[in-house]
Design a protein around this motif. Sequence first.
Motif, mmCIF file in Angstrom:
data_model
loop_
_atom_site.group_PDB
_atom_site.id
_atom_site.type_symbol
_atom_site.label_atom_id
_atom_site.label_comp_id
_atom_site.label_asym_id
_atom_site.label_seq_id
_atom_site.Cartn_x
_atom_site.Cartn_y
_atom_site.Cartn_z
ATOM 1 N N ALA A 246 -4.998 -7.445 -54.266
ATOM 2 C CA ALA A 246 -4.721 -5.972 -54.733
ATOM 3 C C ALA A 246 -3.652 -5.532 -53.914
ATOM 4 C CB ALA A 246 -5.963 -5.180 -54.579
ATOM 5 N N GLN A 247 -3.562 -5.425 -52.389
ATOM 6 C CA GLN A 247 -2.763 -5.054 -51.878
ATOM 7 C C GLN A 247 -2.857 -5.472 -50.209
ATOM 8 O OE1 GLN A 247 -0.779 -3.014 -49.432
ATOM 9 N NE2 GLN A 247 0.830 -3.542 -50.705
ATOM 10 N N ASP A 248 -1.945 -6.125 -49.742
ATOM 11 C CA ASP A 248 -2.168 -6.677 -48.126
ATOM 12 C C ASP A 248 -2.358 -5.551 -47.193
ATOM 13 O OD1 ASP A 248 1.248 -7.241 -47.210
ATOM 14 O OD2 ASP A 248 0.711 -6.132 -48.918
ATOM 15 N N LEU A 249 -1.775 -4.521 -47.295
ATOM 16 C CA LEU A 249 -2.090 -3.305 -46.273
ATOM 17 C C LEU A 249 -3.369 -3.102 -46.475
ATOM 18 C CD1 LEU A 249 -1.225 -1.246 -44.533
ATOM 19 C CD2 LEU A 249 -0.618 0.215 -46.305
ATOM 20 N N PRO B 293 -1.828 -11.134 -45.147
ATOM 21 C CA PRO B 293 -0.449 -10.657 -45.214
ATOM 22 C C PRO B 293 0.217 -11.993 -45.891
ATOM 23 C CG PRO B 293 -0.918 -11.170 -42.864
ATOM 24 C CD PRO B 293 -2.273 -11.052 -43.740
ATOM 25 N N ASN B 294 -0.278 -13.211 -45.496
ATOM 26 C CA ASN B 294 0.573 -14.472 -46.054
ATOM 27 C C ASN B 294 0.254 -14.676 -47.623
ATOM 28 O OD1 ASN B 294 1.849 -15.193 -43.574
ATOM 29 N ND2 ASN B 294 0.016 -15.361 -42.877
ATOM 30 N N ILE B 295 -1.141 -14.601 -47.883
ATOM 31 C CA ILE B 295 -1.388 -14.729 -49.398
ATOM 32 C C ILE B 295 -0.828 -13.476 -50.078
ATOM 33 C CG2 ILE B 295 -3.368 -14.312 -50.977
ATOM 34 C CD1 ILE B 295 -5.132 -15.986 -48.804
ATOM 35 N N GLY B 296 -0.601 -12.373 -49.529
ATOM 36 C CA GLY B 296 0.018 -11.287 -50.278
ATOM 37 C C GLY B 296 1.641 -11.414 -50.453
ATOM 38 N N ALA B 297 2.144 -12.292 -49.445
ATOM 39 C CA ALA B 297 3.708 -12.293 -49.507
ATOM 40 C C ALA B 297 4.238 -12.728 -50.841
ATOM 41 C CB ALA B 297 4.106 -13.607 -48.660
ATOM 42 N N PRO B 298 3.675 -13.529 -52.035
ATOM 43 C CA PRO B 298 4.299 -13.583 -53.328
ATOM 44 C C PRO B 298 3.713 -12.470 -54.079
ATOM 45 C CG PRO B 298 2.851 -15.197 -52.914
ATOM 46 C CD PRO B 298 2.918 -14.639 -51.646
ATOM 47 N N ILE B 299 3.034 -11.695 -53.729
ATOM 48 C CA ILE B 299 2.622 -10.817 -54.775
ATOM 49 C C ILE B 299 3.753 -9.797 -55.033
ATOM 50 C CG2 ILE B 299 0.791 -9.250 -55.507
ATOM 51 C CD1 ILE B 299 -0.166 -11.832 -55.251
ATOM 52 N N PRO B 300 4.052 -9.420 -56.303
ATOM 53 C CA PRO B 300 5.049 -8.552 -56.618
ATOM 54 C C PRO B 300 4.898 -6.986 -55.952
ATOM 55 C CG PRO B 300 4.295 -9.594 -58.669
ATOM 56 C CD PRO B 300 3.418 -9.845 -57.477
ATOM 57 N N ALA C 8 -5.928 -4.740 -47.247
ATOM 58 C CA ALA C 8 -6.649 -5.893 -46.741
ATOM 59 C C ALA C 8 -6.607 -5.940 -45.252
ATOM 60 C CB ALA C 8 -6.007 -7.377 -47.176
ATOM 61 N N ASN C 9 -5.456 -5.342 -44.703
ATOM 62 C CA ASN C 9 -5.335 -5.588 -43.082
ATOM 63 C C ASN C 9 -6.245 -4.693 -42.579
ATOM 64 O OD1 ASN C 9 -3.601 -7.450 -43.390
ATOM 65 N ND2 ASN C 9 -1.676 -6.029 -43.272
ATOM 66 N N LEU C 10 -6.238 -3.412 -43.265
ATOM 67 C CA LEU C 10 -6.865 -2.070 -42.703
ATOM 68 C C LEU C 10 -8.402 -2.116 -43.018
ATOM 69 C CD1 LEU C 10 -4.403 0.840 -44.044
ATOM 70 C CD2 LEU C 10 -4.704 -0.220 -41.579
ATOM 71 N N ALA C 11 -9.026 -2.953 -44.270
ATOM 72 C CA ALA C 11 -10.315 -2.557 -44.643
ATOM 73 C C ALA C 11 -11.349 -4.089 -44.387
ATOM 74 C CB ALA C 11 -10.157 -2.318 -46.090
ATOM 75 N N THR C 12 -10.589 -4.826 -44.280
ATOM 76 C CA THR C 12 -11.679 -6.365 -44.329
ATOM 77 C C THR C 12 -12.180 -6.246 -43.093
ATOM 78 O OG1 THR C 12 -9.737 -7.622 -45.343
ATOM 79 C CG2 THR C 12 -11.800 -8.842 -44.073
ATOM 80 N N LEU D 221 -12.802 -12.166 -48.445
ATOM 81 C CA LEU D 221 -12.618 -10.682 -48.605
ATOM 82 C C LEU D 221 -11.151 -10.351 -48.494
ATOM 83 C CD1 LEU D 221 -13.730 -7.861 -49.538
ATOM 84 C CD2 LEU D 221 -14.209 -7.661 -47.465
ATOM 85 N N ALA D 222 -10.459 -10.933 -47.353
ATOM 86 C CA ALA D 222 -9.186 -10.811 -47.057
ATOM 87 C C ALA D 222 -8.288 -11.314 -48.354
ATOM 88 C CB ALA D 222 -8.828 -11.324 -46.010
ATOM 89 N N THR D 223 -8.722 -12.307 -48.759
ATOM 90 C CA THR D 223 -7.772 -12.827 -49.756
ATOM 91 C C THR D 223 -7.861 -12.204 -51.260
ATOM 92 O OG1 THR D 223 -8.362 -15.207 -49.117
ATOM 93 C CG2 THR D 223 -7.480 -15.030 -51.465
ATOM 94 N N VAL D 224 -9.224 -11.551 -51.429
ATOM 95 C CA VAL D 224 -9.254 -10.925 -52.724
ATOM 96 C C VAL D 224 -8.625 -9.350 -52.532
ATOM 97 C CG1 VAL D 224 -11.182 -9.558 -54.036
ATOM 98 C CG2 VAL D 224 -11.573 -11.720 -53.291
#
Length: 443
Positions: free
Chosen positions: A112-115, A148-155, A117-121, A105-108
């Motif tokens: 969409a947006q790492d923030l 945050p790491n999977i989201g690093a290369p996301i534009p 993921a941090n707040l909701a997972t 779920l954190a990855t999915v």
Amino acid sequence: MEGLWTIFGPILTVVLALMTKNVIISLFFGVCYFSVGLFGLDFLNHIVDFFVAGFSGNGFVIVILMPLGVLLAFMRAGGGFKAFAGWANRKVSSRKQVGVMVFALATVLALAQDLVANLATGRILRPVIVEKKLAPEKAAFISLSAAPNIGAPIPYGTYFLFCVGMVSMLVPGVAPIPFFLKSVALSFHTWLAVLIGLLVALEIIPDLGYMKECQKRAETAIDPMETDGGGDALGGANVKPDFGAFFLPVIALVAGVAVTSLAAGELTLVPGAFIGAFVAVVYAIARGAVKPGEASNLVIGGIMEQAPIIMLLAFAFAFGAALQMAGLDQFIVSAMSGTLPPALVPAIVFLVGCAVSYTTGSLGSGLVIMLAIATGAPLILSFAATFSGAQWGDQLSPLSDMVIENAGANSIDPVELYKVALPYRLIEGGISLALFLILGFLL
């Protein structure tokens, strides 16, 4: 006014946080320390300046927590959590599978947006985490390692936007986006943290240090819901399961972020969060799960549930603003620039990035890229080392917004998450340092 005195502020703040286990008091001490250093006896009149400066650059994070709290409250009251928990309990039969679900779920959400993921997972999966007796500290570590790491290369990711802006400012003459993406490929912490998070979720890597104590406590709890702070994580006995209450708000949030970002020509998160919250409220009322007269109290309750993490982030952002005003990063750059052999620069900037980012709880230590420019070391490798070190500290420090967000989502203290993460971060940090040292000489 940068100088040697700026180094002691973050160090003392971290030490105080670890001793007192109270991050808010420690951050406030750090803000006061820098205010005294900058303004002397008049420091009390300027403390508010740090909060204003912190909010000016990060206020959207505080704002997004309010509609997110409303979304989660109506999702729970509408039966979304109960439906998801029922499905998960049928599909998930072991603690290991819950850990993998947290990672997935954190990855999915990070895509969409790492923030988000941090707040909701942790909040979304809280019922399943409690039911299957996965330590919330372990769940927080897994999501912190993944999102945050999977989201690093996301534009449109947090790290991406920050670092591309930093590259364009500090490394003139290069295309910032291709430069950053090439650097991320060599950012060993980024991918080692994801791998270790997955292996911990799969229980291939055993529980180490404080993680073992936390997991044992979760397993031996007489009533699993005791670990949920005494509240009913599913919404109550009278709530009927409803998958629509779970999926529709999440879909509306993601679609809202996409549509409003395209319309604005840049990443916008707050409108999408409000759209998701609006859909959650309307759906719960339309289905009769929430009476119209009860909606206002539930809105207020959802916002108040986010109050602890809002307060922590407010102090963290004020502390970050104080660091910038004091000029800590500029002092480190000016003190070390031009004094290092090029072959050692990647390893050294990794260590400096780790130390500065850990003590400050901020990715801002990336400014040590100036060391690489000054010594003629390979720029892409040196920036990758800088980014890795900054991420390492940012994902370990109890003062970091990343740690605070994931800890708050799992209803634990940031110091507890730091203690759980420490042995794993030391392992991947040691591997990263060795790789940067080897490549520094090879290149």
